[in-house]
Design a protein around this motif. Structure first.
Motif, short mmCIF file in Angstrom:
data_model
loop_
_atom_site.label_atom_id
_atom_site.label_comp_id
_atom_site.label_asym_id
_atom_site.label_seq_id
_atom_site.Cartn_x
_atom_site.Cartn_y
_atom_site.Cartn_z
N GLY A 1 2.18 23.34 -17.73
CA GLY A 1 2.84 24.27 -16.81
C GLY A 1 2.87 23.78 -15.37
N GLU A 2 2.17 22.70 -15.06
CA GLU A 2 2.18 22.16 -13.70
C GLU A 2 3.12 20.97 -13.65
OE1 GLU A 2 -1.74 21.20 -12.40
OE2 GLU A 2 -2.44 23.25 -12.54
N GLN A 3 3.75 20.77 -12.51
CA GLN A 3 4.70 19.68 -12.37
C GLN A 3 4.04 18.37 -11.96
OE1 GLN A 3 7.55 21.02 -9.53
NE2 GLN A 3 8.78 22.07 -11.06
N ARG A 4 2.92 18.45 -11.26
CA ARG A 4 2.34 17.24 -10.69
C ARG A 4 0.91 17.00 -11.13
NH1 ARG A 4 3.84 17.00 -4.34
NH2 ARG A 4 6.03 17.47 -4.52
N ALA A 5 0.59 15.75 -11.15
CA ALA A 5 -0.80 15.36 -11.32
C ALA A 5 -1.43 15.35 -9.92
CB ALA A 5 -0.86 13.96 -11.94
N ALA A 6 -2.68 14.97 -9.83
CA ALA A 6 -3.33 14.88 -8.53
C ALA A 6 -4.25 13.66 -8.52
CB ALA A 6 -4.15 16.14 -8.26
N ALA A 7 -4.48 13.16 -7.33
CA ALA A 7 -5.39 12.03 -7.17
C ALA A 7 -6.42 12.38 -6.11
CB ALA A 7 -4.62 10.78 -6.75
N ALA A 8 -7.68 12.08 -6.39
CA ALA A 8 -8.73 12.25 -5.39
C ALA A 8 -8.79 10.95 -4.60
CB ALA A 8 -10.07 12.52 -6.04
N ILE A 9 -8.58 11.05 -3.30
CA ILE A 9 -8.59 9.89 -2.43
C ILE A 9 -9.90 9.89 -1.64
CG2 ILE A 9 -7.39 8.67 -0.58
CD1 ILE A 9 -5.78 9.06 -3.26
N GLU A 10 -10.66 8.82 -1.80
CA GLU A 10 -11.90 8.66 -1.03
C GLU A 10 -11.56 7.92 0.26
OE1 GLU A 10 -16.20 6.41 -1.19
OE2 GLU A 10 -15.05 6.63 -3.02
N MET B 1 0.86 -1.18 0.00
CA MET B 1 0.00 0.00 0.00
C MET B 1 0.90 1.24 0.00
SD MET B 1 -3.03 1.09 2.65
CE MET B 1 -3.81 -0.49 2.48
N ARG B 2 0.60 2.17 -0.89
CA ARG B 2 1.40 3.38 -0.99
C ARG B 2 1.01 4.40 0.08
NH1 ARG B 2 2.90 4.69 -7.05
NH2 ARG B 2 2.39 2.69 -7.96
N ILE B 3 1.99 5.20 0.46
CA ILE B 3 1.74 6.32 1.37
C ILE B 3 1.93 7.60 0.57
CG2 ILE B 3 2.49 7.54 3.43
CD1 ILE B 3 3.37 4.83 4.56
N LEU B 4 0.90 8.44 0.56
CA LEU B 4 0.96 9.74 -0.11
C LEU B 4 1.06 10.82 0.94
CD1 LEU B 4 -1.94 9.22 -2.67
CD2 LEU B 4 0.50 8.83 -3.03
N ILE C 1 -2.60 5.15 1.78
CA ILE C 1 -2.65 5.86 3.07
C ILE C 1 -2.23 7.29 2.79
CG2 ILE C 1 -1.60 6.08 5.36
CD1 ILE C 1 -1.27 3.04 5.36
N VAL C 2 -3.01 8.25 3.26
CA VAL C 2 -2.67 9.66 3.10
C VAL C 2 -2.10 10.15 4.43
CG1 VAL C 2 -3.49 11.96 2.53
CG2 VAL C 2 -4.53 9.98 1.43
N ASP C 3 -0.89 10.67 4.37
CA ASP C 3 -0.18 11.23 5.52
C ASP C 3 -0.39 12.74 5.47
OD1 ASP C 3 1.61 12.15 7.42
OD2 ASP C 3 3.33 11.07 6.59
N VAL C 4 -1.34 13.25 6.23
CA VAL C 4 -1.68 14.68 6.22
C VAL C 4 -0.81 15.40 7.25
CG1 VAL C 4 -3.49 16.40 6.57
CG2 VAL C 4 -4.05 14.19 5.52
N ARG C 5 -0.16 16.46 6.78
CA ARG C 5 0.73 17.24 7.65
C ARG C 5 0.30 18.71 7.63
NH1 ARG C 5 6.64 14.59 6.40
NH2 ARG C 5 5.91 12.44 6.41
N LEU C 6 0.05 19.21 8.83
CA LEU C 6 -0.31 20.62 9.02
C LEU C 6 0.57 21.17 10.14
CD1 LEU C 6 -4.15 20.20 8.94
CD2 LEU C 6 -2.92 21.85 7.54
N PRO C 7 0.97 22.44 10.05
CA PRO C 7 1.83 23.01 11.09
C PRO C 7 1.23 22.94 12.50
CG PRO C 7 1.74 24.48 9.20
CD PRO C 7 0.73 23.39 8.97
N HIS C 8 -0.10 23.07 12.62
CA HIS C 8 -0.70 23.09 13.95
C HIS C 8 -0.93 21.70 14.53
CE1 HIS C 8 -4.38 22.71 11.52
NE2 HIS C 8 -4.88 22.12 12.58
N LEU C 9 -0.72 20.64 13.73
CA LEU C 9 -0.85 19.28 14.25
C LEU C 9 0.51 18.82 14.75
CD1 LEU C 9 -3.00 17.46 11.54
CD2 LEU C 9 -3.75 18.33 13.76
N ARG C 10 0.53 18.35 15.97
CA ARG C 10 1.79 17.88 16.54
C ARG C 10 2.26 16.61 15.84
NH1 ARG C 10 2.56 16.16 22.66
NH2 ARG C 10 0.38 15.79 22.35
N ASP C 11 1.33 15.73 15.52
CA ASP C 11 1.65 14.48 14.85
C ASP C 11 1.03 14.45 13.46
OD1 ASP C 11 2.99 13.37 17.10
OD2 ASP C 11 1.05 12.91 18.00
#
Length: 92
Positions: free
Chosen positions: A69-78, A1-4, A42-52
């Motif tokens: 002109g964009e470097q990346r594609a995107a994926a919608a994760i349900e 399983m990939r981690i994004l 698995i989506v690894d969400v990182r925000l400055p206000h989250l400690r973990d």
């Protein structure tokens, strides 16, 4: 399983990427990975206000190719139905 890894500067930036139209909610994640609809991730969400990091399990709903002109594609994760508590933490 990939981690994004999905990094956001603040909650407002995260809110723009949340996908309420998906049955259990979801997130649009920029990625260079080649993903297929239905693939578990698995989506690894990182925000400055989250400690973990906040890890959410989901399935690729659809993939959007990189626009000119964009470097990346995107994926919608349900998110999976079992991720309700973690998803609610994101939406605060």
């Amino acid at each position: 399983m990939r981690i994004l890894v999905a990094r956001f500067r603040d909650a407002a930036e995260l809110a723009v990427q949340l996908r309420a139209e998906l049955p259990y909610g979801g997130l649009l994640v920029p990625t260079r990975a080649l993903l297929s609809p239905g693939e578990p991730v698995i989506v690894d969400v990182r925000l400055p206000h989250l400690r973990d990091h906040l890890l959410l399990r989901g399935l690729v709903a659809w993939v959007q190719g990189a626009r000119r002109g964009e470097q990346r594609a995107a994926a919608a994760i349900e998110f999976l139905a079992t991720e309700g508590r973690r998803r609610a933490h994101l939406e605060r």
